[in-house]
Design a protein around this motif. Structure first.
Motif, PDB file in Angstrom:
ATOM      1  N   VAL A   1     -20.207  25.428  17.405  1.00  0.00           N
ATOM      2  CA  VAL A   1     -19.774  25.121  16.036  1.00  0.00           C
ATOM      3  C   VAL A   1     -20.814  24.272  15.315  1.00  0.00           C
ATOM      4  CG1 VAL A   1     -18.032  23.975  14.610  1.00  0.00           C
ATOM      5  CG2 VAL A   1     -17.331  25.289  16.622  1.00  0.00           C
ATOM      6  N   VAL A   2     -21.248  23.188  15.957  1.00  0.00           N
ATOM      7  CA  VAL A   2     -22.239  22.296  15.353  1.00  0.00           C
ATOM      8  C   VAL A   2     -23.578  23.007  15.192  1.00  0.00           C
ATOM      9  CG1 VAL A   2     -23.525  20.141  15.647  1.00  0.00           C
ATOM     10  CG2 VAL A   2     -21.090  20.238  16.231  1.00  0.00           C
ATOM     11  N   ASN A   3     -24.006  23.719  16.230  1.00  0.00           N
ATOM     12  CA  ASN A   3     -25.295  24.421  16.170  1.00  0.00           C
ATOM     13  C   ASN A   3     -25.336  25.445  15.037  1.00  0.00           C
ATOM     14  OD1 ASN A   3     -27.439  24.050  18.540  1.00  0.00           O
ATOM     15  ND2 ASN A   3     -25.419  23.605  19.368  1.00  0.00           N
ATOM     16  N   ILE A   4     -24.321  26.282  14.955  1.00  0.00           N
ATOM     17  CA  ILE A   4     -24.311  27.349  13.945  1.00  0.00           C
ATOM     18  C   ILE A   4     -24.163  26.767  12.550  1.00  0.00           C
ATOM     19  CG2 ILE A   4     -23.009  29.334  13.072  1.00  0.00           C
ATOM     20  CD1 ILE A   4     -22.339  30.036  15.969  1.00  0.00           C
ATOM     21  N   THR A   5     -23.259  25.794  12.383  1.00  0.00           N
ATOM     22  CA  THR A   5     -23.021  25.224  11.046  1.00  0.00           C
ATOM     23  C   THR A   5     -24.242  24.503  10.516  1.00  0.00           C
ATOM     24  OG1 THR A   5     -20.681  24.918  11.601  1.00  0.00           O
ATOM     25  CG2 THR A   5     -21.528  23.721   9.688  1.00  0.00           C
ATOM     26  N   ILE A   6     -24.809  23.609  11.319  1.00  0.00           N
ATOM     27  CA  ILE A   6     -25.983  22.853  10.882  1.00  0.00           C
ATOM     28  C   ILE A   6     -27.158  23.791  10.629  1.00  0.00           C
ATOM     29  CG2 ILE A   6     -27.679  21.112  11.554  1.00  0.00           C
ATOM     30  CD1 ILE A   6     -25.057  19.844  10.953  1.00  0.00           C
ATOM     31  N   ALA A   7     -27.364  24.752  11.528  1.00  0.00           N
ATOM     32  CA  ALA A   7     -28.484  25.687  11.375  1.00  0.00           C
ATOM     33  C   ALA A   7     -28.342  26.537  10.114  1.00  0.00           C
ATOM     34  CB  ALA A   7     -28.591  26.579  12.607  1.00  0.00           C
ATOM     35  N   LEU A   8     -27.143  27.049   9.862  1.00  0.00           N
ATOM     36  CA  LEU A   8     -26.928  27.847   8.650  1.00  0.00           C
ATOM     37  C   LEU A   8     -27.161  27.018   7.397  1.00  0.00           C
ATOM     38  CD1 LEU A   8     -23.796  30.075   9.438  1.00  0.00           C
ATOM     39  CD2 LEU A   8     -26.152  30.825   9.038  1.00  0.00           C
ATOM     40  N   LEU A   9     -26.756  25.762   7.435  1.00  0.00           N
ATOM     41  CA  LEU A   9     -26.948  24.891   6.268  1.00  0.00           C
ATOM     42  C   LEU A   9     -28.428  24.714   5.952  1.00  0.00           C
ATOM     43  CD1 LEU A   9     -24.222  22.155   6.917  1.00  0.00           C
ATOM     44  CD2 LEU A   9     -24.351  23.642   4.922  1.00  0.00           C
ATOM     45  N   PHE A  10     -29.234  24.372   6.977  1.00  0.00           N
ATOM     46  CA  PHE A  10     -30.640  24.132   6.630  1.00  0.00           C
ATOM     47  C   PHE A  10     -31.430  25.428   6.454  1.00  0.00           C
ATOM     48  CE2 PHE A  10     -30.926  23.027  11.346  1.00  0.00           C
ATOM     49  CZ  PHE A  10     -31.665  24.123  11.747  1.00  0.00           C
ATOM     50  N   ILE A  11     -30.966  26.541   7.012  1.00  0.00           N
ATOM     51  CA  ILE A  11     -31.621  27.826   6.739  1.00  0.00           C
ATOM     52  C   ILE A  11     -31.353  28.255   5.293  1.00  0.00           C
ATOM     53  CG2 ILE A  11     -31.565  30.302   7.253  1.00  0.00           C
ATOM     54  CD1 ILE A  11     -31.180  29.559  10.202  1.00  0.00           C
ATOM     55  N   LEU A  12     -30.102  28.099   4.835  1.00  0.00           N
ATOM     56  CA  LEU A  12     -29.766  28.429   3.445  1.00  0.00           C
ATOM     57  C   LEU A  12     -30.512  27.524   2.474  1.00  0.00           C
ATOM     58  CD1 LEU A  12     -25.899  29.047   3.713  1.00  0.00           C
ATOM     59  CD2 LEU A  12     -27.683  30.757   3.318  1.00  0.00           C
ATOM     60  N   GLY A  13     -30.625  26.237   2.831  1.00  0.00           N
ATOM     61  CA  GLY A  13     -31.365  25.320   1.962  1.00  0.00           C
ATOM     62  C   GLY A  13     -32.848  25.606   1.967  1.00  0.00           C
ATOM     63  N   GLY A  14     -33.367  26.052   3.112  1.00  0.00           N
ATOM     64  CA  GLY A  14     -34.799  26.274   3.237  1.00  0.00           C
ATOM     65  C   GLY A  14     -35.282  27.631   2.778  1.00  0.00           C
ATOM     66  N   ILE A  15     -34.365  28.564   2.569  1.00  0.00           N
ATOM     67  CA  ILE A  15     -34.791  29.904   2.162  1.00  0.00           C
ATOM     68  C   ILE A  15     -35.120  29.962   0.670  1.00  0.00           C
ATOM     69  CG2 ILE A  15     -32.574  30.958   1.506  1.00  0.00           C
ATOM     70  CD1 ILE A  15     -33.426  33.385   3.230  1.00  0.00           C
ATOM     71  N   GLY A  16     -34.595  29.010  -0.092  1.00  0.00           N
ATOM     72  CA  GLY A  16     -34.936  28.931  -1.515  1.00  0.00           C
ATOM     73  C   GLY A  16     -33.800  29.323  -2.436  1.00  0.00           C
ATOM     74  N   PHE A  17     -33.658  28.571  -3.540  1.00  0.00           N
ATOM     75  CA  PHE A  17     -32.565  28.808  -4.484  1.00  0.00           C
ATOM     76  C   PHE A  17     -32.668  30.178  -5.148  1.00  0.00           C
ATOM     77  CE2 PHE A  17     -33.928  24.237  -5.031  1.00  0.00           C
ATOM     78  CZ  PHE A  17     -33.100  23.768  -4.028  1.00  0.00           C
ATOM     79  N   THR A  18     -33.887  30.554  -5.515  1.00  0.00           N
ATOM     80  CA  THR A  18     -34.071  31.840  -6.200  1.00  0.00           C
ATOM     81  C   THR A  18     -33.693  33.008  -5.287  1.00  0.00           C
ATOM     82  OG1 THR A  18     -36.400  31.755  -5.556  1.00  0.00           O
ATOM     83  CG2 THR A  18     -35.861  31.024  -7.772  1.00  0.00           C
ATOM     84  N   VAL A  19     -33.929  32.847  -3.988  1.00  0.00           N
ATOM     85  CA  VAL A  19     -33.566  33.891  -3.030  1.00  0.00           C
ATOM     86  C   VAL A  19     -32.049  34.016  -2.934  1.00  0.00           C
ATOM     87  CG1 VAL A  19     -33.653  34.593  -0.609  1.00  0.00           C
ATOM     88  CG2 VAL A  19     -35.683  33.643  -1.700  1.00  0.00           C
TER      89      VAL A  19
END
Length: 439
Positions: free
Chosen positions: A187-205
């Protein structure tokens, strides 16, 4: 008579605003209400810069050195730094009904790394809605996981703190061992990872993915970011898993599933997230060097992350591929990559390499630490990552100031700082071409 050149062009204005907010953050963190023990002005400044650049490097333990007030100040700096100072200014302007002029739009465009002025206000509005929604969802999921462990108050607070820190790719944690206690927790691994992947992929994307229904409709930037992110994360997972499988200080003691989660998290976090679920200082030297490469590449443009950016790295790879195939144009997905993009990518990479080289050189001269530790710390600061081999807390004044400067360069971008001192001139004379020997 030519009109006077304005002192505050967009890059200079961004630097000016950045310095103002970081100074305010330093003053707030130096207040007695912000700390549990006395800390120096330099440590307060370092923490404020680390927070607003969403880096996550710390010279004092966040959870024990700061009170809840201090942690909230850090959290606000992370949010402002992650979403952008000008983005917050736009929201305030909208709320008070003030008109946003051309100069403000130029600043917004510069801060979000956009090509033109069209649609920047809509982009900022969508940016805030998307970001807050994602952070809330992340906080809710983490609350469900942590309330049974820490109680309602502490569980919700920890969930909010780590959700905001994750999405903004800050890497700050209220626990001294970061997320090491949850190395095998899905739960922690997937949630935290998805959060920073979404933040790091870029707003325009994210906006492009929301508005387009089919892959072929997506912009070239979005296609490269999505495919590049998947490919680099898969490669990183395989490499980390293979290198750390038998390491008794990292993945070795874990069962097969635990090894998988640990490798997954340490594979995706170096691209500017800054959290760790294993002891970084105990990783194999090959893993550390590979992580340095990931941190240098970084996240996506117009994202909460740093580094030279993934699309810059891809542009360089495409250039090499084009040269090896003997072609004159760089083509990908039935599009031709503009030559100016290649020149910009080359400039970013060369300047960034120079910044890292200078930073490592200074630490080599002034600190009693190994080369790999100095390299790791400098690249982590430049990529606004926040991962550390433990060197940051042992740095002297010169070392701390060096990393502060590098974090600022990493957040604002090497080209932004170069444009502060550069003057754009259109040449009136064109000269004949001539080749030189290379290679």
């Amino acid at each position: 008579m030519k009109p006077a050149k304005p002192l505050l062009n967009p890059p200079r204005a961004l630097l000016f605003l950045f310095l103002i907010v970081s100074t305010l953050g330093t003053l707030l963190l130096k207040l007695p209400q912000a700390t549990t023990t006395s800390i120096t002005w330099l440590d307060s400044w370092f923490t404020a810069i680390s927070a607003i650049t969403v880096t996550g490097l710390v010279v004092v333990d966040t959870g024990s050195a700061y009170t809840m007030f201090g942690e909230i100040v850090i959290l606000l700096l992370i949010q402002v730094g992650g979403l952008g100072i000008m983005s917050f200014a736009v929201v305030i302007f909208i709320l008070i009904g003030k008109k946003i002029g051309v100069s403000q739009r130029l600043l917004i465009s510069q801060s979000l790394n956009q090509k033109g002025l069209g649609g920047v206000i809509k982009l900022v509005r969508n940016l805030f809605i998307f970001s807050l929604l994602i952070e809330v969802i992340g906080a809710v999921i983490l609350s469900i996981r942590w309330i049974p462990v820490y109680g309602v108050g502490t569980g919700i607070y920890a969930a909010i703190f780590h959700s905001i820190s994750s999405y903004n790719n800050a890497g700050f944690s209220i626990w001294s061992d970061s997320l090491s206690a949850y190395v095998s927790d899905p739960v922690v691994n997937i949630t935290i990872a998805l959060l920073f992947i979404l933040g790091g992929i870029g707003f325009t994307v994210l906006i492009d993915l929301k508005e387009k229904k089919h892959f072929w409709q997506l912009s070239l930037h979005t296609k490269l970011m999505v495919i590049g992110t998947v490919v680099i994360n898969v490669i990183a997972f395989i490499v980390i898993l293979a290198l750390e499988w038998n390491n008794p200080a990292t993945l070795g003691p874990l069962n097969t599933v635990g090894k998988g989660w640990g490798a997954f998290f340490q594979a995706v976090t170096p691209r500017t997230a800054g959290f760790n679920s294993v002891d970084i200082g105990s990783m194999e030297e090959a893993s550390l060097f590979f992580t340095v490469c990931l941190m240098f590449i970084g996240a996506g443009s117009a994202s909460t992350g740093g580094g030279i950016k993934l699309t810059t790295f891809i542009a360089m790879l495409l250039s090499v591929n084009t040269f090896l195939k003997g072609k004159n144009e760089i083509t990908v997905f039935h599009k031709t990559l503009a030559f100016t993009i290649v020149i910009k990518a080359l400039a970013i990479t060369v300047i960034s390499t120079g910044v890292v080289f200078l930073g490592v050189f200074i630490l080599e001269l002034t600190q009693e630490s190994s080369f790999i530790a100095n390299l790791y710390e400098v690249v982590s600061a430049f990529g606004t990552v926040g991962l550390s081999m433990g060197l940051t807390t042992h740095l002297d004044t010169i070392g701390k100031v060096t990393l502060i400067m590098i974090m600022m360069v990493g957040k604002l971008g090497p080209l932004t700082l170069a444009f502060i001192f550069a003057s754009k001139k259109t040449p009136k004379i064109r000269y004949p071409e001539e080749e030189v020997l290379t290679g």
